[in-house]
Design a protein around this motif. Structure first.
Motif, mmCIF file in Angstrom:
data_model
loop_
_atom_site.group_PDB
_atom_site.id
_atom_site.type_symbol
_atom_site.label_atom_id
_atom_site.label_comp_id
_atom_site.label_asym_id
_atom_site.label_seq_id
_atom_site.Cartn_x
_atom_site.Cartn_y
_atom_site.Cartn_z
ATOM 1 N N LYS A 68 7.657 19.451 -3.082
ATOM 2 C CA LYS A 68 7.943 20.492 -4.770
ATOM 3 C C LYS A 68 6.677 20.299 -5.501
ATOM 4 O O LYS A 68 6.549 21.190 -6.701
ATOM 5 N N PHE A 69 5.246 19.658 -4.427
ATOM 6 C CA PHE A 69 3.480 20.698 -5.495
ATOM 7 C C PHE A 69 3.544 21.674 -4.935
ATOM 8 O O PHE A 69 4.006 22.760 -3.975
ATOM 9 N N PRO A 70 3.789 22.273 -6.353
ATOM 10 C CA PRO A 70 3.690 24.047 -6.422
ATOM 11 C C PRO A 70 2.617 25.011 -5.313
ATOM 12 O O PRO A 70 3.197 26.018 -4.585
ATOM 13 N N SER A 71 1.078 24.246 -4.605
ATOM 14 C CA SER A 71 0.382 25.416 -4.566
ATOM 15 C C SER A 71 0.338 23.987 -3.436
ATOM 16 O O SER A 71 0.553 23.047 -3.262
ATOM 17 N N ALA A 72 -0.447 25.213 -1.997
ATOM 18 C CA ALA A 72 -1.278 23.979 -0.186
ATOM 19 C C ALA A 72 -1.645 23.217 -0.652
ATOM 20 O O ALA A 72 -1.430 22.239 0.376
ATOM 21 N N GLN A 73 -2.890 23.967 -1.045
ATOM 22 C CA GLN A 73 -3.596 22.814 -1.279
ATOM 23 C C GLN A 73 -2.931 21.779 -2.079
ATOM 24 O O GLN A 73 -4.040 19.964 -1.397
ATOM 25 N N GLN A 74 -2.786 21.363 -3.058
ATOM 26 C CA GLN A 74 -1.728 19.560 -3.557
ATOM 27 C C GLN A 74 -1.417 19.521 -2.483
ATOM 28 O O GLN A 74 -1.322 18.190 -2.519
ATOM 29 N N LYS A 75 -0.193 20.274 -1.701
ATOM 30 C CA LYS A 75 0.877 19.507 -0.267
ATOM 31 C C LYS A 75 -0.346 19.097 0.421
ATOM 32 O O LYS A 75 -0.207 17.809 0.967
ATOM 33 N N MET A 76 -1.725 19.624 1.126
ATOM 34 C CA MET A 76 -2.907 18.774 1.837
ATOM 35 C C MET A 76 -3.475 17.617 1.253
ATOM 36 O O MET A 76 -3.550 17.024 2.223
ATOM 37 N N LYS A 77 -3.938 17.382 -0.078
ATOM 38 C CA LYS A 77 -4.496 16.833 -0.803
ATOM 39 C C LYS A 77 -3.636 15.398 -0.553
ATOM 40 O O LYS A 77 -3.834 14.568 -0.021
ATOM 41 N N ALA A 78 -2.548 15.352 -1.207
ATOM 42 C CA ALA A 78 -1.718 14.294 -1.328
ATOM 43 C C ALA A 78 -0.878 14.038 0.491
ATOM 44 O O ALA A 78 -1.283 12.671 0.824
ATOM 45 N N PHE A 79 -0.918 14.765 1.315
ATOM 46 C CA PHE A 79 -0.532 14.821 2.402
ATOM 47 C C PHE A 79 -1.926 13.781 3.005
ATOM 48 O O PHE A 79 -1.466 12.522 3.921
ATOM 49 N N SER A 80 -2.736 14.218 3.024
ATOM 50 C CA SER A 80 -4.522 13.264 3.898
ATOM 51 C C SER A 80 -4.232 12.003 3.168
ATOM 52 O O SER A 80 -5.089 11.401 3.875
ATOM 53 N N THR A 81 -3.916 12.219 1.679
ATOM 54 C CA THR A 81 -3.939 10.452 1.080
ATOM 55 C C THR A 81 -3.414 9.412 2.005
ATOM 56 O O THR A 81 -3.366 8.556 1.832
ATOM 57 N N CYS A 82 -1.815 10.195 2.676
ATOM 58 C CA CYS A 82 -0.666 9.601 3.306
ATOM 59 C C CYS A 82 -1.088 9.021 4.269
ATOM 60 O O CYS A 82 -0.880 8.079 5.494
ATOM 61 N N PHE A 83 -2.214 10.242 5.149
ATOM 62 C CA PHE A 83 -1.854 10.092 6.979
ATOM 63 C C PHE A 83 -2.449 8.668 7.378
ATOM 64 O O PHE A 83 -1.552 8.505 8.405
ATOM 65 N N MET A 107 0.894 -1.333 -0.098
ATOM 66 C CA MET A 107 -0.119 -0.315 -0.408
ATOM 67 C C MET A 107 0.905 1.115 -0.378
ATOM 68 O O MET A 107 0.068 2.177 -0.748
ATOM 69 N N SER A 108 1.858 1.610 0.910
ATOM 70 C CA SER A 108 2.614 2.349 0.459
ATOM 71 C C SER A 108 3.598 3.089 -0.535
ATOM 72 O O SER A 108 3.543 3.691 -0.989
ATOM 73 N N TYR A 109 3.447 1.465 -1.541
ATOM 74 C CA TYR A 109 3.865 1.393 -3.005
ATOM 75 C C TYR A 109 3.105 1.697 -3.766
ATOM 76 O O TYR A 109 3.599 2.972 -4.879
ATOM 77 N N ASP A 110 1.940 1.511 -3.434
ATOM 78 C CA ASP A 110 1.003 2.255 -4.588
ATOM 79 C C ASP A 110 0.854 4.100 -3.969
ATOM 80 O O ASP A 110 0.355 4.343 -5.096
ATOM 81 N N HIS A 111 0.811 4.003 -3.063
ATOM 82 C CA HIS A 111 0.138 6.033 -2.784
ATOM 83 C C HIS A 111 2.010 6.165 -2.955
ATOM 84 O O HIS A 111 1.709 7.288 -4.381
ATOM 85 N N TYR A 112 3.044 5.896 -3.556
ATOM 86 C CA TYR A 112 4.492 6.213 -3.789
ATOM 87 C C TYR A 112 3.681 6.408 -5.273
ATOM 88 O O TYR A 112 4.488 7.405 -6.331
ATOM 89 N N MET A 113 3.170 5.456 -5.954
ATOM 90 C CA MET A 113 3.109 5.422 -7.515
ATOM 91 C C MET A 113 2.437 6.371 -7.665
ATOM 92 O O MET A 113 2.525 7.883 -9.009
ATOM 93 N N ALA A 114 1.115 6.442 -6.900
ATOM 94 C CA ALA A 114 -0.064 7.175 -7.151
ATOM 95 C C ALA A 114 0.665 9.100 -7.557
ATOM 96 O O ALA A 114 -0.365 9.824 -8.235
ATOM 97 N N ILE A 115 1.732 9.177 -6.023
ATOM 98 C CA ILE A 115 2.096 10.438 -6.058
ATOM 99 C C ILE A 115 2.627 10.490 -7.069
ATOM 100 O O ILE A 115 3.263 11.718 -7.593
ATOM 101 N N CYS A 116 4.150 10.431 -6.516
ATOM 102 C CA CYS A 116 5.019 10.339 -7.700
ATOM 103 C C CYS A 116 5.771 9.974 -9.215
ATOM 104 O O CYS A 116 6.303 10.253 -9.892
ATOM 105 N N LYS A 117 4.588 9.736 -9.366
ATOM 106 C CA LYS A 117 4.279 8.584 -11.072
ATOM 107 C C LYS A 117 2.858 8.277 -11.470
ATOM 108 O O LYS A 117 2.510 7.940 -11.980
ATOM 109 N N PRO A 118 2.198 9.679 -11.071
ATOM 110 C CA PRO A 118 0.801 9.973 -12.202
ATOM 111 C C PRO A 118 0.630 9.748 -13.308
ATOM 112 O O PRO A 118 -0.381 8.795 -13.228
#
Length: 242
Positions: free
Chosen positions: A192-207, A83-94
């Protein structure tokens, strides 16, 4: 006190089973939840339902009837790693996510998790079934875990203890390393995401997954990865309930 514990455990168990079954049903009927993330989550919920059903109803029966007899007759870590690898692929290799994490690959990964889990526990289980218990058959635990069983055995358990520790180290630290590496690259990408909203959404996915990882690995490393499986059974009992 036993009545309060019974009510607390019963409510917790019903909420856990209801929540996990709801996740499984939703991932089966909702076409929007057919991605790899929810595929792994479905199997994780199924495993969690099995795990709690093995332990909690037996404990509730003991509390309600006074019968404390338990008959003497690790898939989760591999799923957490996947599941952690899946999160990595979804965020780092969309852009490659849908291609790499297709249904065939996900199915093979889950099958490998189940097989690896059985292979990890099988050697210790076979050796444990051959242990002798002489006259004393009372264990200081709520379930037939390895430590309390080894503590009351009159057989030479040194090899089994070493095997349990070795398998625990191999499973826990091996899969934990995969989790850590996946999240290191994932967090680097999120920063490295440009907007705070994108960062928050990505972090909430993994939290939520990170919380489960911390609790699961923390408990199991504390219980199993130590020189002697017989030591500190009373503390292990409290951690096991948690």
């Amino acid at each position: 006190m036993q009545v309060l514990i019974f009510i607390f455990l019963l409510v917790s168990y019903l909420l856990s089973v209801t929540g996990n079954l709801t996740i499984i049903i939703l991932t089966l009927v909702d076409s929007r939840l057919k991605t790899a993330t929810y595929f792994f989550l479905k199997h994780f919920s199924f495993l969690e339902t099995l795990f709690t059903t093995v332990c909690i109803p037996r404990f509730l029966h003991s509390l309600s009837t006074g019968d404390k007899t338990i008959s003497y007759n690790t898939v989760i870590f591999f799923l957490l790693g996947i599941m952690s690898y899946d999160h990595y692929m979804a965020i780092c290799k969309p852009l490659l996510y849908a291609t790499i994490m297709n249904s065939r690959v996900c199915g093979r990964l889950v099958i490998c998790c189940w097989i690896a889990g059985w292979l990890v526990i099988f050697p210790s289980l076979c050796l444990g079934l051959n242990m002798e218990f002489c006259d004393y058959n009372v264990i200081d635990h709520f379930l037939c875990d390895a430590s309390p069983m080894l503590k009351i055995s009159c057989s030479d358990t040194r090899f089994i203890e070493q095997l349990v520790v070795a398998l625990a180290v191999l499973t826990n630290f091996g899969t934990f390393l995969c989790v850590v590496l996946s999240y290191i690259y994932t967090i680097k990408t999120i920063i490295k995401f440009p907007s705070a909203q994108q960062k928050m959404k990505a972090f909430s996915t993994c939290f939520s997954h990170m919380i489960v990882v911390s609790i699961t690995y923390g408990n199991c490393i504390f219980i199993y990865v130590k020189p002697s499986a017989k030591d500190e059974v009373a503390i292990n009992k409290d951690v096991g309930v948690y």
